[in-house]
Design a protein around this motif. Sequence first.
Motif, PDB file in Angstrom:
ATOM      1  N   GLU A  64       0.833  -1.210   0.000  1.00  0.00           N
ATOM      2  CA  GLU A  64       0.000   0.000   0.000  1.00  0.00           C
ATOM      3  C   GLU A  64       0.863   1.254   0.000  1.00  0.00           C
ATOM      4  O   GLU A  64       0.522   2.256  -0.644  1.00  0.00           O
ATOM      5  N   TYR A  65       1.987   1.217   0.715  1.00  0.00           N
ATOM      6  CA  TYR A  65       2.895   2.368   0.716  1.00  0.00           C
ATOM      7  C   TYR A  65       3.496   2.586  -0.671  1.00  0.00           C
ATOM      8  O   TYR A  65       3.682   3.729  -1.109  1.00  0.00           O
ATOM      9  N   ALA A  66       3.832   1.493  -1.358  1.00  0.00           N
ATOM     10  CA  ALA A  66       4.371   1.599  -2.717  1.00  0.00           C
ATOM     11  C   ALA A  66       3.350   2.235  -3.653  1.00  0.00           C
ATOM     12  O   ALA A  66       3.684   3.085  -4.483  1.00  0.00           O
ATOM     13  N   MET A  67       2.083   1.821  -3.517  1.00  0.00           N
ATOM     14  CA  MET A  67       1.028   2.398  -4.357  1.00  0.00           C
ATOM     15  C   MET A  67       0.814   3.873  -4.036  1.00  0.00           C
ATOM     16  O   MET A  67       0.524   4.682  -4.925  1.00  0.00           O
ATOM     17  N   GLU A  68       0.993   4.239  -2.765  1.00  0.00           N
ATOM     18  CA  GLU A  68       0.868   5.646  -2.386  1.00  0.00           C
ATOM     19  C   GLU A  68       1.986   6.475  -3.028  1.00  0.00           C
ATOM     20  O   GLU A  68       1.754   7.592  -3.494  1.00  0.00           O
ATOM     21  N   ALA A  69       3.189   5.924  -3.077  1.00  0.00           N
ATOM     22  CA  ALA A  69       4.301   6.625  -3.723  1.00  0.00           C
ATOM     23  C   ALA A  69       4.003   6.867  -5.199  1.00  0.00           C
ATOM     24  O   ALA A  69       4.296   7.934  -5.749  1.00  0.00           O
ATOM     25  N   ILE A  70       3.389   5.878  -5.838  1.00  0.00           N
ATOM     26  CA  ILE A  70       3.060   5.997  -7.262  1.00  0.00           C
ATOM     27  C   ILE A  70       2.013   7.083  -7.492  1.00  0.00           C
ATOM     28  O   ILE A  70       2.042   7.783  -8.505  1.00  0.00           O
ATOM     29  N   SER A  71       1.102   7.254  -6.537  1.00  0.00           N
ATOM     30  CA  SER A  71       0.041   8.253  -6.703  1.00  0.00           C
ATOM     31  C   SER A  71       0.578   9.679  -6.684  1.00  0.00           C
ATOM     32  O   SER A  71      -0.158  10.623  -6.990  1.00  0.00           O
ATOM     33  N   HIS A  72       1.851   9.864  -6.310  1.00  0.00           N
ATOM     34  CA  HIS A  72       2.473  11.192  -6.324  1.00  0.00           C
ATOM     35  C   HIS A  72       3.398  11.370  -7.528  1.00  0.00           C
ATOM     36  O   HIS A  72       4.004  12.429  -7.682  1.00  0.00           O
ATOM     37  N   ALA A  73       3.517  10.353  -8.361  1.00  0.00           N
ATOM     38  CA  ALA A  73       4.433  10.408  -9.503  1.00  0.00           C
ATOM     39  C   ALA A  73       3.766  11.116 -10.687  1.00  0.00           C
ATOM     40  O   ALA A  73       2.564  11.381 -10.683  1.00  0.00           O
ATOM     41  N   ALA A  85       5.149   4.967 -13.913  1.00  0.00           N
ATOM     42  CA  ALA A  85       4.896   5.986 -12.890  1.00  0.00           C
ATOM     43  C   ALA A  85       5.456   5.454 -11.583  1.00  0.00           C
ATOM     44  O   ALA A  85       5.114   4.347 -11.159  1.00  0.00           O
ATOM     45  N   GLY A  86       6.329   6.227 -10.957  1.00  0.00           N
ATOM     46  CA  GLY A  86       6.926   5.803  -9.701  1.00  0.00           C
ATOM     47  C   GLY A  86       8.412   6.091  -9.693  1.00  0.00           C
ATOM     48  O   GLY A  86       8.875   7.065 -10.298  1.00  0.00           O
ATOM     49  N   TYR A  87       9.163   5.229  -9.023  1.00  0.00           N
ATOM     50  CA  TYR A  87      10.612   5.424  -8.912  1.00  0.00           C
ATOM     51  C   TYR A  87      11.302   4.997 -10.207  1.00  0.00           C
ATOM     52  O   TYR A  87      11.238   3.829 -10.607  1.00  0.00           O
ATOM     53  N   PRO A 130       8.988  -4.172  -2.288  1.00  0.00           N
ATOM     54  CA  PRO A 130       8.214  -4.131  -3.535  1.00  0.00           C
ATOM     55  C   PRO A 130       8.726  -3.033  -4.463  1.00  0.00           C
ATOM     56  O   PRO A 130       9.227  -2.003  -4.011  1.00  0.00           O
ATOM     57  N   PHE A 131       8.615  -3.261  -5.781  1.00  0.00           N
ATOM     58  CA  PHE A 131       8.981  -2.239  -6.754  1.00  0.00           C
ATOM     59  C   PHE A 131       7.996  -1.073  -6.639  1.00  0.00           C
ATOM     60  O   PHE A 131       6.786  -1.277  -6.674  1.00  0.00           O
ATOM     61  N   GLY A 132       8.530   0.138  -6.514  1.00  0.00           N
ATOM     62  CA  GLY A 132       7.658   1.311  -6.389  1.00  0.00           C
ATOM     63  C   GLY A 132       7.261   1.863  -7.743  1.00  0.00           C
ATOM     64  O   GLY A 132       7.415   3.064  -8.013  1.00  0.00           O
ATOM     65  N   VAL A 133       6.744   0.988  -8.614  1.00  0.00           N
ATOM     66  CA  VAL A 133       6.439   1.379  -9.991  1.00  0.00           C
ATOM     67  C   VAL A 133       5.150   0.714 -10.472  1.00  0.00           C
ATOM     68  O   VAL A 133       4.920  -0.466 -10.217  1.00  0.00           O
ATOM     69  N   SER A 134       4.320   1.487 -11.152  1.00  0.00           N
ATOM     70  CA  SER A 134       3.222   0.934 -11.948  1.00  0.00           C
ATOM     71  C   SER A 134       3.567   1.128 -13.415  1.00  0.00           C
ATOM     72  O   SER A 134       4.218   2.111 -13.772  1.00  0.00           O
ATOM     73  N   LEU A 135       3.112   0.203 -14.251  1.00  0.00           N
ATOM     74  CA  LEU A 135       3.406   0.290 -15.682  1.00  0.00           C
ATOM     75  C   LEU A 135       2.137   0.211 -16.503  1.00  0.00           C
ATOM     76  O   LEU A 135       1.174  -0.483 -16.140  1.00  0.00           O
ATOM     77  N   LEU A 136       2.142   0.939 -17.619  1.00  0.00           N
ATOM     78  CA  LEU A 136       1.151   0.749 -18.673  1.00  0.00           C
ATOM     79  C   LEU A 136       1.860   0.110 -19.860  1.00  0.00           C
ATOM     80  O   LEU A 136       2.920   0.580 -20.281  1.00  0.00           O
ATOM     81  N   TYR A 137       1.286  -0.978 -20.378  1.00  0.00           N
ATOM     82  CA  TYR A 137       1.848  -1.664 -21.543  1.00  0.00           C
ATOM     83  C   TYR A 137       0.935  -1.411 -22.740  1.00  0.00           C
ATOM     84  O   TYR A 137      -0.240  -1.807 -22.716  1.00  0.00           O
ATOM     85  N   ALA A 138       1.452  -0.759 -23.752  1.00  0.00           N
ATOM     86  CA  ALA A 138       0.700  -0.543 -24.995  1.00  0.00           C
ATOM     87  C   ALA A 138       1.324  -1.422 -26.060  1.00  0.00           C
ATOM     88  O   ALA A 138       2.507  -1.258 -26.391  1.00  0.00           O
ATOM     89  N   CYS A 147      -5.339   5.599 -16.446  1.00  0.00           N
ATOM     90  CA  CYS A 147      -4.350   6.594 -16.028  1.00  0.00           C
ATOM     91  C   CYS A 147      -3.694   6.115 -14.739  1.00  0.00           C
ATOM     92  O   CYS A 147      -4.362   5.531 -13.871  1.00  0.00           O
ATOM     93  N   ILE A 148      -2.388   6.350 -14.601  1.00  0.00           N
ATOM     94  CA  ILE A 148      -1.672   6.075 -13.357  1.00  0.00           C
ATOM     95  C   ILE A 148      -0.889   7.326 -12.975  1.00  0.00           C
ATOM     96  O   ILE A 148      -0.633   8.189 -13.801  1.00  0.00           O
ATOM     97  N   GLY A 149      -0.524   7.408 -11.685  1.00  0.00           N
ATOM     98  CA  GLY A 149       0.235   8.559 -11.218  1.00  0.00           C
ATOM     99  C   GLY A 149      -0.657   9.608 -10.568  1.00  0.00           C
ATOM    100  O   GLY A 149      -1.804   9.335 -10.188  1.00  0.00           O
ATOM    101  N   ALA A 150      -0.123  10.821 -10.461  1.00  0.00           N
ATOM    102  CA  ALA A 150      -0.849  11.911  -9.811  1.00  0.00           C
ATOM    103  C   ALA A 150      -2.116  12.278 -10.587  1.00  0.00           C
ATOM    104  O   ALA A 150      -2.161  12.159 -11.812  1.00  0.00           O
ATOM    105  N   ASN A 151      -3.131  12.697  -9.860  1.00  0.00           N
ATOM    106  CA  ASN A 151      -4.406  13.155 -10.442  1.00  0.00           C
ATOM    107  C   ASN A 151      -5.078  12.083 -11.299  1.00  0.00           C
ATOM    108  O   ASN A 151      -5.819  12.400 -12.225  1.00  0.00           O
TER     109      ASN A 151
END
Length: 263
Positions: free
Chosen positions: A22-31, A85-87, A137-145, A171-175
Amino acid sequence: MARRYDSRTTIFSPEGRLYQIEYAMEAISHAGTVIGVLAKDGVVLAAEKKVTGKLLDLSGAKEGGYGGSGEKIYLLNSNVIGGVAGYTADANSLVNYARTAAQRHLLNYNEDIPVELLAQRLCDMKQGYTQYGGLRPFGVSLLYAGYDPHYQFQLYHSDPSGNYSGWKATCIGANNGTAQSLLKQEYKDDIEVKDAIGLVLRIMSKTMDSTTLGSEKLEFAVLTLDSATKQPKAKIYKPAEIDALLQSEGLGKKDEDTEMKAA
């Protein structure tokens, strides 16, 4: 209460939660924001760059070096583009892993890796980092196109837990909440790439923290089929091409002299 259960990724809280994930996902929400839209004839990715500055050397991005600018959008294989989005340091490790997995599949089967299989490969690795002690955990979310002959154009999202899901637009990341709401309102199932490009840029202009859109804060990529070879063609836009695209959509920076004359 969380303090007793968040020291290791392998410990469940009494409520059944894994706090480190959950902390990793929170970090991503600020990316920086990354938006992906699936069209019937392609996939569009756009990303907000957070690392900007007049002294930043962008010569590699201007020359169109392999794999993008090195911050938000990467070429994972000839048929798959990734947006992160993330580190960024964590993302570099996952991108290298994805490229190796794709090349290993090509070597073994003499065909490009299916998009979902590539997402599964990364998610298997990410899930392992939530189950064994001493790993973060990896502090990253990915979109694969991506594109493959089995399911044509596809858009997937994966998070630090190792879960992945297919999307028409996301959408991933901030906002990301604001962007998701706008996508729900404006997305159409029969959308084409040229309209998807305009949709993505309009939403980025509304969700980015910056007041003006420009190539210094934006990365952009499109995956389509080559009309001659019928093979997937990934295009990661150079800064000058992004600025031209923004001008064509009426979202680019206005020249100060022109504004003064108009006033």
